[in-house]
Design a protein around this motif. Structure first.
Motif, PDB file in Angstrom:
ATOM      1  N   VAL A   1       0.827  -1.210   0.000  1.00 37.24           N
ATOM      2  CA  VAL A   1       0.000   0.000   0.000  1.00 37.24           C
ATOM      3  C   VAL A   1       0.865   1.265   0.000  1.00 37.24           C
ATOM      4  CG1 VAL A   1      -1.915  -1.153   1.161  1.00 37.24           C
ATOM      5  CG2 VAL A   1      -0.152  -0.024   2.537  1.00 37.24           C
ATOM      6  N   VAL A   2       2.161   1.126  -0.225  1.00 36.57           N
ATOM      7  CA  VAL A   2       3.087   2.252  -0.131  1.00 36.57           C
ATOM      8  C   VAL A   2       3.416   2.795  -1.527  1.00 36.57           C
ATOM      9  CG1 VAL A   2       5.349   3.020   0.672  1.00 36.57           C
ATOM     10  CG2 VAL A   2       4.070   1.307   1.987  1.00 36.57           C
ATOM     11  N   ASP A   3       3.169   4.078  -1.730  1.00 35.72           N
ATOM     12  CA  ASP A   3       3.523   4.757  -2.971  1.00 35.72           C
ATOM     13  C   ASP A   3       5.043   4.904  -3.022  1.00 35.72           C
ATOM     14  OD1 ASP A   3       3.843   6.408  -5.162  1.00 35.72           O
ATOM     15  OD2 ASP A   3       2.270   7.816  -4.589  1.00 35.72           O
ATOM     16  N   GLN A   4       5.637   4.383  -4.083  1.00 33.92           N
ATOM     17  CA  GLN A   4       7.109   4.428  -4.200  1.00 33.92           C
ATOM     18  C   GLN A   4       7.628   5.793  -4.644  1.00 33.92           C
ATOM     19  OE1 GLN A   4       8.984   1.474  -3.229  1.00 33.92           O
ATOM     20  NE2 GLN A   4       6.895   1.443  -2.406  1.00 33.92           N
ATOM     21  N   LYS A   5       6.709   6.672  -5.060  1.00 32.81           N
ATOM     22  CA  LYS A   5       7.070   8.047  -5.487  1.00 32.81           C
ATOM     23  C   LYS A   5       8.230   8.008  -6.484  1.00 32.81           C
ATOM     24  CE  LYS A   5       5.344  10.106  -1.206  1.00 32.81           C
ATOM     25  NZ  LYS A   5       4.048  10.452  -1.826  1.00 32.81           N
ATOM     26  N   THR A   6       8.055   7.199  -7.512  1.00 34.95           N
ATOM     27  CA  THR A   6       9.069   7.035  -8.547  1.00 34.95           C
ATOM     28  C   THR A   6       9.342   8.357  -9.255  1.00 34.95           C
ATOM     29  OG1 THR A   6       8.277   4.774  -8.890  1.00 34.95           O
ATOM     30  CG2 THR A   6       9.664   5.721 -10.623  1.00 34.95           C
ATOM     31  N   ALA A   7      10.610   8.641  -9.505  1.00 37.43           N
ATOM     32  CA  ALA A   7      10.978   9.847 -10.237  1.00 37.43           C
ATOM     33  C   ALA A   7      10.316   9.836 -11.611  1.00 37.43           C
ATOM     34  CB  ALA A   7      12.499   9.921 -10.395  1.00 37.43           C
ATOM     35  N   LYS A   8       9.879  10.988 -12.058  1.00 38.14           N
ATOM     36  CA  LYS A   8       9.133  11.092 -13.305  1.00 38.14           C
ATOM     37  C   LYS A   8       9.883  10.477 -14.485  1.00 38.14           C
ATOM     38  CE  LYS A   8       6.076  14.412 -15.585  1.00 38.14           C
ATOM     39  NZ  LYS A   8       4.876  13.751 -15.069  1.00 38.14           N
ATOM     40  N   GLN A   9      11.193  10.639 -14.523  1.00 33.21           N
ATOM     41  CA  GLN A   9      12.004  10.098 -15.603  1.00 33.21           C
ATOM     42  C   GLN A   9      11.917   8.572 -15.670  1.00 33.21           C
ATOM     43  OE1 GLN A   9      13.604  11.306 -18.126  1.00 33.21           O
ATOM     44  NE2 GLN A   9      14.642   9.425 -18.769  1.00 33.21           N
ATOM     45  N   ASN A  10      11.666   7.941 -14.516  1.00 31.98           N
ATOM     46  CA  ASN A  10      11.670   6.481 -14.445  1.00 31.98           C
ATOM     47  C   ASN A  10      10.272   5.869 -14.333  1.00 31.98           C
ATOM     48  OD1 ASN A  10      14.499   6.405 -14.556  1.00 31.98           O
ATOM     49  ND2 ASN A  10      14.647   6.759 -12.344  1.00 31.98           N
ATOM     50  N   GLU A  11       9.231   6.695 -14.384  1.00 29.89           N
ATOM     51  CA  GLU A  11       7.865   6.168 -14.337  1.00 29.89           C
ATOM     52  C   GLU A  11       7.573   5.319 -15.571  1.00 29.89           C
ATOM     53  OE1 GLU A  11       5.462   9.731 -11.961  1.00 29.89           O
ATOM     54  OE2 GLU A  11       5.335   9.535 -14.157  1.00 29.89           O
TER      55      GLU A  11
ATOM     56  N   GLU B   1      -3.342  -1.715  -3.592  1.00 30.47           N
ATOM     57  CA  GLU B   1      -2.434  -2.642  -2.910  1.00 30.47           C
ATOM     58  C   GLU B   1      -1.948  -3.699  -3.892  1.00 30.47           C
ATOM     59  OE1 GLU B   1      -2.082  -5.710   0.905  1.00 30.47           O
ATOM     60  OE2 GLU B   1      -4.004  -4.761   0.436  1.00 30.47           O
ATOM     61  N   THR B   2      -0.643  -3.965  -3.882  1.00 30.97           N
ATOM     62  CA  THR B   2      -0.106  -5.140  -4.558  1.00 30.97           C
ATOM     63  C   THR B   2       0.215  -6.187  -3.495  1.00 30.97           C
ATOM     64  OG1 THR B   2       2.187  -4.342  -4.458  1.00 30.97           O
ATOM     65  CG2 THR B   2       0.888  -3.736  -6.398  1.00 30.97           C
ATOM     66  N   ARG B   3       0.145  -7.459  -3.905  1.00 29.68           N
ATOM     67  CA  ARG B   3       0.385  -8.545  -2.964  1.00 29.68           C
ATOM     68  C   ARG B   3       1.459  -9.482  -3.497  1.00 29.68           C
ATOM     69  NH1 ARG B   3      -5.975  -9.735  -1.322  1.00 29.68           N
ATOM     70  NH2 ARG B   3      -6.166  -7.916   0.066  1.00 29.68           N
ATOM     71  N   GLN B   4       2.101 -10.181  -2.584  1.00 29.19           N
ATOM     72  CA  GLN B   4       3.163 -11.108  -2.960  1.00 29.19           C
ATOM     73  C   GLN B   4       2.619 -12.216  -3.851  1.00 29.19           C
ATOM     74  OE1 GLN B   4       5.285 -12.738   0.461  1.00 29.19           O
ATOM     75  NE2 GLN B   4       7.147 -11.835  -0.353  1.00 29.19           N
ATOM     76  N   THR B   5       3.216 -12.380  -5.019  1.00 23.63           N
ATOM     77  CA  THR B   5       2.878 -13.483  -5.901  1.00 23.63           C
ATOM     78  C   THR B   5       3.711 -14.703  -5.525  1.00 23.63           C
ATOM     79  OG1 THR B   5       4.544 -12.806  -7.504  1.00 23.63           O
ATOM     80  CG2 THR B   5       2.321 -11.872  -7.758  1.00 23.63           C
ATOM     81  N   LEU B   6       3.451 -15.842  -6.176  1.00 18.45           N
ATOM     82  CA  LEU B   6       4.243 -17.040  -5.887  1.00 18.45           C
ATOM     83  C   LEU B   6       5.725 -16.837  -6.222  1.00 18.45           C
ATOM     84  CD1 LEU B   6       1.851 -19.953  -6.956  1.00 18.45           C
ATOM     85  CD2 LEU B   6       2.039 -18.739  -4.772  1.00 18.45           C
TER      86      LEU B   6
END
Length: 361
Positions: free
Chosen positions: A65-75, A324-329
């Protein structure tokens, strides 16, 4: 006898499972077709045509549930526009049949998939028909002109008519490019034959039938585990991805749930509700290995319908308030193998726009 149907306008185009930066599944709007929320009446038309358009722009990267606040250049920015064409045949005794065909135009702009982060950004694209759906519906209660409420069940199939190995060029630099499968977030289909189940219902709260509760539930089970498309961006994948079975795309189950309240004023209908959709970590049937982005969106969904004699025009704009993303296998395997918790991030939009028209034929 009146013929009753619920026209589901659409679509299971996947807005994506993704390997590193993708989007959680987004369904097109579910809505009451023959039962018109604007005037609370049932249509006696034999056919209905629903043309629904959906647009979203995904760019926010989340882990859990945490926004990674990715730099615009790397979005990784995904833009998706889908037109879903649904034709429904209304039958006797509350039965109806619906065929839906989506047509999609998608793009994904990033740097990391090409020359690497903090380098030049390039765009991959996809265009074509998505996965078609055929569904049979049945109202459980005998329909009537002044009915307070009803429940409808749907059972259908989703066919793998959309390309699930669509390719475009990935650039290493301005002069070198490699042809490879595009990210799952912009693939046109998932490569699986899905089993669709639906429950749809409404209930009028007052005798004047101006205030109505509504709900739609949709679940598509995909028994196929993987579709054979490797997501490598034209590179040799890391050894850990090979060990974790995190190269070939997983054919994930998908679900959607909507519930809310509607108010009618003459030819207008105004609604607000909650909307949730996503893909689970584990499917109901078959295996769940491979590249998938498990998680969900949660939205507040306002909507407006305007009714004319033979046409209803509508718009809905879900505003996403939870992600939210969740852990995959594969994530779980990597966590155990490296002794470090692993959760691959996924991309999300801020809102989705739906605009469409329902025609009584």
């Amino acid at each position: 006898m009146r013929k009753i149907s619920l026209l589901i306008s659409a679509g299971m185009l996947i807005a994506g499972v993704a390997k590193s930066q993708g989007c959680i599944v987004v369904r097109n709007i579910s809505g009451f077709g023959q039962y018109n929320l604007a005037d609370k009446s049932f249509s006696t038309a034999s056919w209905q045509l629903n043309i629904n358009n959906r647009y979203f722009r995904s760019f926010r990267d989340f882990k859990g549930v945490v926004d990674q606040k990715t730099a615009k250049q790397n979005e990784a920015v995904v833009k998706s526009f889908t037109t879903d064409i649904s034709i429904s045949r209304l039958l006797e005794n509350g039965w109806s049949l619906s065929l839906s065909i989506p047509i999609a135009v998608n793009s994904r702009t990033s740097s990391g998939e090409h020359g690497g982060f903090n380098t030049t950004r390039y765009t991959t694209n996809s265009f074509g028909i998505g996965d078609t759906r055929f569904t049979a519906y049945k109202w459980l209660l005998k329909p009537g002109p002044k009915q307070r409420g009803n429940i409808q069940l749907g059972l259908g199939l989703k066919f793998p008519t959309g390309a699930y190995n669509y390719q475009d060029y990935f650039y290493r630099n301005d002069s070198t490019k490699v042809l490879a499968a595009v990210n799952p977030s912009i693939q046109l289909g998932d490569g699986g034959t899905g089993i669709i189940t639906e429950i749809n219902t409404f209930y009028n709260l007052n005798a004047a039938r101006t205030i109505t509760l509504y709900a739609n539930f949709y679940y598509m089970a995909n028994p196929r585990e993987q579709n054979g498309t490797a997501i490598t961006n034209g590179r040799i994948p890391p050894k850990i991805d090979s060990l974790a079975n995190n190269i070939v795309v997983s054919v994930a189950d998908q679900y959607s749930l909507r519930a809310g309240i509607d108010y009618s004023l003459k030819d207008w209908s105004f609604s607000v509700g909650m909307r949730g959709e996503g893909a689970p970590v584990n499917d109901l049937f078959g295996g769940s290995e491979g590249v998938r982005r498990a998680g969900y969106n949660l939205s507040i969904e306002p909507g407006v319908i305007y009714k004319m004699k033979a046409i209803s025009i509508y718009t809905y704009v879900p505003i996403i308030i939870g992600r939210e993303t969740r852990q995959t296998l594969p994530d779980r395997f990597k966590s155990k193998y490296t002794n470090t918790y692993t959760l691959t991030q996924g991309g999300f939009a801020d809102y989705i726009v739906f605009i469409g028209a329902l025609f009584k034929l």
